[in-house]
Structures are given as structure tokens and as C-alpha cells.
Design a protein around this motif. Structure first.
Motif, PDB file in Angstrom:
ATOM      1  N   UNK A 148      38.163  -8.709  -7.779  1.00  0.00           N
ATOM      2  CA  UNK A 148      38.565  -9.580  -6.679  1.00  0.00           C
ATOM      3  C   UNK A 148      39.906 -10.217  -7.053  1.00  0.00           C
ATOM      4  N   UNK A 149      40.968  -9.436  -6.876  1.00  0.00           N
ATOM      5  CA  UNK A 149      42.288  -9.866  -7.322  1.00  0.00           C
ATOM      6  C   UNK A 149      43.159 -10.264  -6.137  1.00  0.00           C
ATOM      7  N   UNK A 150      44.040 -11.233  -6.320  1.00  0.00           N
ATOM      8  CA  UNK A 150      44.999 -11.579  -5.263  1.00  0.00           C
ATOM      9  C   UNK A 150      46.040 -10.478  -5.130  1.00  0.00           C
ATOM     10  N   UNK A 151      46.848 -10.487  -4.065  1.00  0.00           N
ATOM     11  CA  UNK A 151      47.923  -9.502  -3.928  1.00  0.00           C
ATOM     12  C   UNK A 151      48.827  -9.524  -5.165  1.00  0.00           C
ATOM     13  N   UNK A 152      49.354  -8.367  -5.516  1.00  0.00           N
ATOM     14  CA  UNK A 152      50.165  -8.231  -6.719  1.00  0.00           C
ATOM     15  C   UNK A 152      51.382  -9.146  -6.661  1.00  0.00           C
ATOM     16  N   UNK A 153      51.499 -10.029  -7.653  1.00  0.00           N
ATOM     17  CA  UNK A 153      52.613 -10.969  -7.746  1.00  0.00           C
ATOM     18  C   UNK A 153      53.533 -10.508  -8.880  1.00  0.00           C
ATOM     19  N   UNK A 202      49.478  -1.370 -11.028  1.00  0.00           N
ATOM     20  CA  UNK A 202      48.655  -0.535 -10.154  1.00  0.00           C
ATOM     21  C   UNK A 202      47.795   0.448 -10.955  1.00  0.00           C
ATOM     22  N   UNK A 203      47.458   0.074 -12.184  1.00  0.00           N
ATOM     23  CA  UNK A 203      46.542   0.874 -12.982  1.00  0.00           C
ATOM     24  C   UNK A 203      45.198   0.966 -12.259  1.00  0.00           C
ATOM     25  N   UNK A 204      44.533   2.125 -12.363  1.00  0.00           N
ATOM     26  CA  UNK A 204      43.283   2.327 -11.632  1.00  0.00           C
ATOM     27  C   UNK A 204      42.050   1.884 -12.410  1.00  0.00           C
ATOM     28  N   UNK A 239      57.018   3.965 -11.897  1.00  0.00           N
ATOM     29  CA  UNK A 239      57.305   3.027 -10.810  1.00  0.00           C
ATOM     30  C   UNK A 239      56.199   1.990 -10.619  1.00  0.00           C
ATOM     31  N   UNK A 240      54.934   2.408 -10.707  1.00  0.00           N
ATOM     32  CA  UNK A 240      53.818   1.527 -10.377  1.00  0.00           C
ATOM     33  C   UNK A 240      53.152   0.876 -11.592  1.00  0.00           C
ATOM     34  N   UNK A 241      53.395   1.420 -12.796  1.00  0.00           N
ATOM     35  CA  UNK A 241      52.752   0.886 -13.983  1.00  0.00           C
ATOM     36  C   UNK A 241      53.761   0.295 -14.950  1.00  0.00           C
ATOM     37  N   UNK A 242      54.759   1.081 -15.324  1.00  0.00           N
ATOM     38  CA  UNK A 242      55.723   0.612 -16.320  1.00  0.00           C
ATOM     39  C   UNK A 242      56.872  -0.185 -15.688  1.00  0.00           C
ATOM     40  N   UNK A 243      57.031  -0.080 -14.370  1.00  0.00           N
ATOM     41  CA  UNK A 243      58.097  -0.765 -13.637  1.00  0.00           C
ATOM     42  C   UNK A 243      59.481  -0.432 -14.226  1.00  0.00           C
ATOM     43  N   UNK A 282      50.612   0.946 -23.972  1.00  0.00           N
ATOM     44  CA  UNK A 282      49.927   0.040 -23.056  1.00  0.00           C
ATOM     45  C   UNK A 282      50.754  -1.245 -22.933  1.00  0.00           C
ATOM     46  N   UNK A 283      51.739  -1.208 -22.088  1.00  0.00           N
ATOM     47  CA  UNK A 283      52.570  -2.366 -21.778  1.00  0.00           C
ATOM     48  C   UNK A 283      53.400  -2.012 -20.554  1.00  0.00           C
ATOM     49  N   UNK A 284      54.150  -2.971 -20.069  1.00  0.00           N
ATOM     50  CA  UNK A 284      55.108  -2.711 -19.008  1.00  0.00           C
ATOM     51  C   UNK A 284      56.503  -2.917 -19.575  1.00  0.00           C
TER      52      UNK A 284
END
Length: 220
Positions: free
Chosen positions: A205-210, A188-190, A57-61, A166-168
């Protein structure tokens, strides 16, 4: 943060993986073939009950039920799976060893509820029929990745980790460090491991996830 040698690097990565961190692992030359084998991989703790859903859900979408495959130390594969053979290209399927399986309650669960039942001590890689598509990792073929699995085994008693490409969803596997960092920032990889460097998402220093970038590639 840069680590001076393989020992300190793999010790650190094995440590953060025990805390349910999802790690982008980028080492050396890219694999050629249908699977990620520890050069362009996303890795995590196979013992985690939430890792499969988190990665999907958070990495591969993609859908939360899709399974992941394990990497396991070649010298330990027979202890964890019903096979004792080389499978370096993640092409052989084998059941999880009965010693590591759990009895599943016969409570009439169906659909996604059935898929989410915990079937083994490594639930993130165990399918509904107790099978897994196994990658064996040999020291001679991939010494750094092998050492990471050894460090994880030394710390946890488990020589098995989750390994996915290593991809989505919808995108090709990352090739360059730039590709890897872009994928790291868009998910959302850590942590991201680039050779001897480890990048912590919390320090960026990243902007909100787009998520508009998802339209760049047609989904499967």
C-alpha cells in the motif's frame, strides 16, 4: 510471502523473472568490492529485449543505453561466452559465443538506434561489440544464487541472467533490509527477495512514486 526452502524460493523467483519482472535480490552478507555478485543485486531476464531500457529508466534512473552485466552458471559459461575460466568477481570481459549472436542489418543505424539493435539471444547483456563483463557463479561459492540460475536454466534453456548492483544512480549499494525495502519502494522494481521472503510490489500500500529523494545524492 515466505518460502520454506531454497527449492521453492528459487522456483518462484525464476518463474516471475520469465515474465519480465525486475527483482531485488538480497541474500546473506553484503559483498565487498566493486561489483554486486548475487548478495545485493537487481536481477532480470537477459533474453528480454526491453530489460536493459526498463532497468535503466525505471530502476536505476540513468541513461537507457548503459549496459548491464551477466551472471552465468560456471559450468555453462563456455557455451555462452568465448571464455572458459572462472570470473567470480565480474572483472573479465568476453564476447558472446557466436552460436548465440544475431546478424545485425547494415542499415546505417547510428547513435541510440545502433545501441538498440538486437545482437544476440541475450540482448540485455550484449554490448555493441558483442562483449559482456561476465560473472561466473559457482555452487560452492554462492549456492542459493547458483540454484536460482539452475532453475532459470531448467525452465528456459538459458543459464544467463542480468545482474546489476542493488542501488539507484547516485546512491551507494544497499546494505540492510531497510535499505533494500526503501530502494524497492522508490523504484518500479516488481519484487523484492529478502532471504526466504518475497515481497510483491502489487501487494504494498504505497503512495504514488515521489522522485524528490533523488536530490539526496549528487548524480555521477
Amino acid at each position: 510471502m515466505r518460502f520454506p526452502d531454497t527449492e521453492s524460493l528459487t522456483t518462484h523467483v525464476a518463474d516471475v523473472m520469465q515474465r519480465d519482472a525486475v527483482v531485488g535480490w538480497f541474500q546473506g552478507r553484503m559483498e565487498f568490492g566493486p561489483r554486486a555478485l548475487g548478495a545485493r543485486s537487481i536481477i532480470g531476464d537477459a533474453r528480454s529485449r526491453s530489460m536493459q531500457t526498463t532497468m535503466n529508466v525505471k530502476i536505476k534512473f540513468r541513461e537507457s543505453f548503459r549496459p548491464f552485466a551477466p551472471s552465468v552458471l560456471r559450468e555453462r559459461v563456455g557455451e555462452w561466452f568465448e571464455m572458459d575460466a572462472d570470473s567470480p568477481y565480474m572483472l573479465l570481459v568476453a564476447p558472446v559465443n557466436p552460436a548465440h549472436r544475431y546478424d545485425v542489418p547494415q542499415n546505417g543505424a547510428r547513435g541510440l538506434d545502433k545501441l538498440k539493435q538486437i545482437r544476440s539471444s541475450v540482448p540485455a547483456i550484449t554490448h555493441v561489440d558483442y562483449s559482456a563483463r561476465v560473472q561466473t557463479v559457482d555452487r560452492a561459492d554462492n549456492p542459493v544464487y547458483h540454484r536460482l540460475l539452475e532453475k532459470f536454466f531448467e525452465a528456459t534453456g538459458c543459464p544467463v541472467i542480468v545482474n546489476t548492483s542493488f542501488n539507484v544512480r547516485g546512491e551507494p549499494i544497499v546494505c540492510t533490509p531497510e535499505d533494500a525495502y526503501r530502494c524497492f519502494c522508490r523504484t518500479n522494481m516488481d519484487y523484492l527477495v529478502l532471504g526466504s521472503w518475497v515481497i510483491d510490489k502489487r501487494e504494498q500500500n504505497l503512495p504514488p512514486l515521489d522522485e524528490s529523494w533523488m536530490k539526496e545524492f549528487e548524480l555521477d
